[in-house]
Design a protein around this motif. Structure first.
Motif, PDB file in Angstrom:
ATOM      1  N   LEU A  96      48.573 -35.563   1.968  1.00 13.76           N
ATOM      2  CA  LEU A  96      48.716 -36.720   1.074  1.00 13.76           C
ATOM      3  C   LEU A  96      50.039 -37.439   1.310  1.00 13.76           C
ATOM      4  O   LEU A  96      50.152 -38.639   1.091  1.00 13.76           O
ATOM      5  N   SER A  97      51.048 -36.691   1.762  1.00 11.76           N
ATOM      6  CA  SER A  97      52.362 -37.317   2.005  1.00 11.76           C
ATOM      7  C   SER A  97      52.290 -38.366   3.101  1.00 11.76           C
ATOM      8  O   SER A  97      53.179 -39.205   3.224  1.00 11.76           O
ATOM      9  N   GLU A  98      51.202 -38.346   3.889  1.00  9.94           N
ATOM     10  CA  GLU A  98      51.123 -39.271   5.025  1.00  9.94           C
ATOM     11  C   GLU A  98      50.533 -40.625   4.663  1.00  9.94           C
ATOM     12  O   GLU A  98      50.503 -41.523   5.483  1.00  9.94           O
ATOM     13  N   ILE A  99      49.989 -40.751   3.442  1.00  6.82           N
ATOM     14  CA  ILE A  99      49.345 -42.052   3.176  1.00  6.82           C
ATOM     15  C   ILE A  99      50.013 -42.826   2.040  1.00  6.82           C
ATOM     16  O   ILE A  99      50.632 -42.248   1.147  1.00  6.82           O
ATOM     17  N   ASP A 100      49.854 -44.159   2.126  1.00  6.35           N
ATOM     18  CA  ASP A 100      50.337 -45.048   1.067  1.00  6.35           C
ATOM     19  C   ASP A 100      49.135 -45.412   0.215  1.00  6.35           C
ATOM     20  O   ASP A 100      48.070 -45.686   0.750  1.00  6.35           O
ATOM     21  N   ILE A 101      49.348 -45.435  -1.073  1.00  7.13           N
ATOM     22  CA  ILE A 101      48.241 -45.818  -1.944  1.00  7.13           C
ATOM     23  C   ILE A 101      48.632 -47.111  -2.648  1.00  7.13           C
ATOM     24  O   ILE A 101      49.696 -47.194  -3.257  1.00  7.13           O
ATOM     25  N   GLU A 102      47.760 -48.117  -2.501  1.00  8.17           N
ATOM     26  CA  GLU A 102      48.095 -49.431  -3.047  1.00  8.17           C
ATOM     27  C   GLU A 102      47.185 -49.818  -4.202  1.00  8.17           C
ATOM     28  O   GLU A 102      46.012 -49.436  -4.238  1.00  8.17           O
ATOM     29  N   TRP A 103      47.764 -50.590  -5.125  1.00  9.51           N
ATOM     30  CA  TRP A 103      47.063 -51.000  -6.347  1.00  9.51           C
ATOM     31  C   TRP A 103      47.108 -52.500  -6.499  1.00  9.51           C
ATOM     32  O   TRP A 103      48.069 -53.132  -6.073  1.00  9.51           O
ATOM     33  N   PRO A 144      39.052 -49.382 -10.606  1.00  7.26           N
ATOM     34  CA  PRO A 144      38.833 -50.757 -10.129  1.00  7.26           C
ATOM     35  C   PRO A 144      40.104 -51.383  -9.567  1.00  7.26           C
ATOM     36  O   PRO A 144      40.041 -52.303  -8.770  1.00  7.26           O
ATOM     37  N   ARG A 145      41.263 -50.865  -9.950  1.00 10.02           N
ATOM     38  CA  ARG A 145      42.534 -51.446  -9.505  1.00 10.02           C
ATOM     39  C   ARG A 145      43.020 -50.842  -8.176  1.00 10.02           C
ATOM     40  O   ARG A 145      44.025 -51.270  -7.636  1.00 10.02           O
ATOM     41  N   LEU A 146      42.294 -49.856  -7.671  1.00  6.14           N
ATOM     42  CA  LEU A 146      42.699 -49.191  -6.428  1.00  6.14           C
ATOM     43  C   LEU A 146      42.340 -50.049  -5.214  1.00  6.14           C
ATOM     44  O   LEU A 146      41.186 -50.466  -5.070  1.00  6.14           O
ATOM     45  N   LYS A 147      43.325 -50.301  -4.369  1.00  2.00           N
ATOM     46  CA  LYS A 147      43.056 -51.090  -3.154  1.00  2.00           C
ATOM     47  C   LYS A 147      42.767 -50.200  -1.941  1.00  2.00           C
ATOM     48  O   LYS A 147      41.990 -50.548  -1.073  1.00  2.00           O
ATOM     49  N   THR A 148      43.432 -49.050  -1.886  1.00  2.00           N
ATOM     50  CA  THR A 148      43.295 -48.160  -0.724  1.00  2.00           C
ATOM     51  C   THR A 148      41.896 -47.532  -0.711  1.00  2.00           C
ATOM     52  O   THR A 148      41.318 -47.270  -1.769  1.00  2.00           O
ATOM     53  N   ASP A 149      41.398 -47.273   0.487  1.00  2.00           N
ATOM     54  CA  ASP A 149      40.059 -46.675   0.631  1.00  2.00           C
ATOM     55  C   ASP A 149      40.037 -45.285  -0.025  1.00  2.00           C
ATOM     56  O   ASP A 149      40.808 -44.392   0.358  1.00  2.00           O
ATOM     57  N   LEU A 150      39.151 -45.112  -0.993  1.00  2.00           N
ATOM     58  CA  LEU A 150      39.106 -43.838  -1.733  1.00  2.00           C
ATOM     59  C   LEU A 150      38.745 -42.668  -0.814  1.00  2.00           C
ATOM     60  O   LEU A 150      39.230 -41.548  -1.005  1.00  2.00           O
ATOM     61  N   ILE A 151      37.918 -42.917   0.184  1.00  2.00           N
ATOM     62  CA  ILE A 151      37.533 -41.802   1.070  1.00  2.00           C
ATOM     63  C   ILE A 151      38.733 -41.349   1.913  1.00  2.00           C
ATOM     64  O   ILE A 151      38.920 -40.152   2.147  1.00  2.00           O
ATOM     65  N   ASP A 152      39.589 -42.286   2.299  1.00  2.00           N
ATOM     66  CA  ASP A 152      40.818 -41.895   3.014  1.00  2.00           C
ATOM     67  C   ASP A 152      41.697 -41.010   2.128  1.00  2.00           C
ATOM     68  O   ASP A 152      42.287 -40.030   2.595  1.00  2.00           O
TER      69      ASP A 152
END
Ligand code: AMP
Ligand code: GLY
Length: 431
Positions: free
Chosen positions: A326-333, A308-316
């Motif tokens: 995976l090194s190419e994306i930022d994951i935000e919370w 529930p705390r994940l902001k980034t699109d899970l499918i991305d």
């Protein structure tokens, strides 16, 4: 096949039917990229978001057939059993995109003998240990060592119940005999690990990894025992919260350097690149963080407070993991905290009744910042939602602070009832 440059939606089949899978499907359904969602087998809560297919999570060929019949773009294999059965390998063989580790990497959860050996070989901090293939040798060692508590673990999967902490020889002997001689966990008890007892706060960190890059999620902690004050039997998990207040940035940095990166590198070096979600359960000991165990998937109920705390699109994220970028994306919370209180059937984890009607779901479902994840539920007569398992619901609340999240989760729990329901009153409060 999906690719995210065009506007085509991604149809996803999620394997499993518990609270974790409900949390995954909820997050997928929040994605603007989500197409049709399916679950095998799903549950009454998941049915509001996805088509539930009558296929068991462990029916590998049934899963392959369902993925083909519905022409899904992606299969997310969430539970441990199918991962260890090689469901991801089978899907890939059939040309179907799959999220989760292959069997040879899932072994990091499926065999403690393997995971302990990996940690020893690559110098990853964990409890010292010995492996035994017979109860006689194990008992001779425990008697000779004469050091309690003794920690005894079945090698293989055991529904989260394969670890016994014995306070004296007779307790240790009982555990060794029931695991190895009586095979209470079946073939999982062919070997056991006897390990050093560690002390300190426990913390769980889930991480996305494509086998090269590892990106930790926000931390969490679960409550394994059935009763308040960490009493009673071990369960799959009676609640969880995120973040763990013990997991400081300094500890996070140390875990990254001493545990997460070395583990991912070790798996790659062994020819078992790990792709998916890896679960690090650690104890923060006097000498630093040490691994208690690995899992090869999202935890349950940890997923119900982390996702529930994940902001980034899970499918991305899923696409980046599968495609090794995976090194190419930022994951935000999100800032703040989440708490999940599991409502179980009275008697769980032993014997419990099923088929009881659950009331209050609709009004609690309308509360702000609350989400009720279903675990063991199904539909009874007149489409009423009824209990169908040991862990029935996971009531998650989000708030600015952990205390506020815990309070809101309990307020929501008080609005739900069914016969003989049981929940702990100290989730997120005894940390
Ligand atoms: P596991 O099934 O390996 O996750 O173990 C279940 C629980 O037993 C853990 O959450 C810990 O609280 C406890 N435990 C496992 N291994 C140890 C150990 N070596 N020392 C102390 N406690 C342990
Ligand atoms: N909650 C512990 C697990 O999922 O294994």
């Amino acid at each position: 096949m999906n690719n995210n440059i065009n506007n085509r939606k991604t149809d996803v089949l999620v394997v499993g039917g518990g609270g974790r899978e409900h949390a995954i499907i909820k997050k997928l359904s929040d994605s603007p990229r989500a197409g049709r969602l399916y679950a095998a087998p799903g549950n009454a809560g998941i049915a509001a978001l996805a088509h539930c297919l009558p296929v068991k999570a462990t029916d590998t060929e049934g899963i392959v057939a369902a993925a083909k019949a519905n022409a899904v773009d992606l299969v997310f294999v969430a539970p441990d059993d199918p991962l260890m059965l090689g469901t991801v390998d089978r899907l890939i063989q059939e040309g179907i995109r799959a999220f989760g580790p292959k069997r040879n990497a899932a072994l990091i959860e499926g065999s403690k003998v393997f995971s302990k050996g990996l940690m020893k070989k690559y110098g990853i901090p964990t409890a010292s240990y010995e492996v035994f293939a017979s109860s006689g040798e194990a008992l001779a060692y425990i008697r000779e060592r004469d050091n309690y508590p003794a920690v005894i673990k079945a090698d293989g999967l055991a529904l989260g119940k394969g670890a016994v902490i014995a306070g004296d020889f007779s307790g240790a002997a009982e555990a060794v005999r029931s695991i190895m001689d009586d095979r209470v966990f079946g073939e999982s008890g062919r070997h056991i690990v006897v390990e050093e007892f560690m002390t300190g706060p426990e913390v769980t960190v889930l991480a996305f990894t494509d086998g090269k890059t590892v990106i930790p999620m926000v931390s969490s902690q679960d409550h394994k025992r059935a009763q308040d004050g960490d009493k009673g039997l071990n369960t799959g998990g009676m609640g969880a919260f995120s973040p763990s207040l013990h997991y400081t940035p300094e500890i996070a940095e140390r875990c990254m350097r001493e545990i997460y990166i070395p583990t991912i590198k070790a798996m790659a070096a062994e020819g078992r690149p790990f792709s998916g979600v890896i679960y690090f359960q650690m104890m923060l000991t006097q000498t630093g963080p040490r691994v208690v165990e690995y899992n090869a998937r999202f935890g349950d109920p940890e997923a119900q407070v982390v996702l529930p705390r994940l902001k980034t699109d899970l499918i991305d994220i899923i696409d980046a993991v599968i495609d090794g970028r995976l090194s190419e994306i930022d994951i935000e919370w999100k800032e703040g905290a989440a708490a999940c209180v599991v409502i179980a059937s009275g008697g769980y984890p032993l014997k419990y009744g099923k088929g009881y009607e659950i009331s209050g779901l609709e009004s609690v479902g309308n509360m702000d910042n609350v989400y009720v994840y279903h675990a063991g539920t199904s539909f009874g007569d007149n489409s009423a939602v009824i209990t169908a398992g040991g862990r029935v619901l996971g009531v998650t609340a989000e708030a600015a602070t952990l205390d506020a999240a815990v309070e809101l989760a309990y307020k929501a729990v008080s609005g739900i009832s069914f016969r003989d329901m049981h929940y702990r009153r100290d989730i997120g409060r005894t940390i």
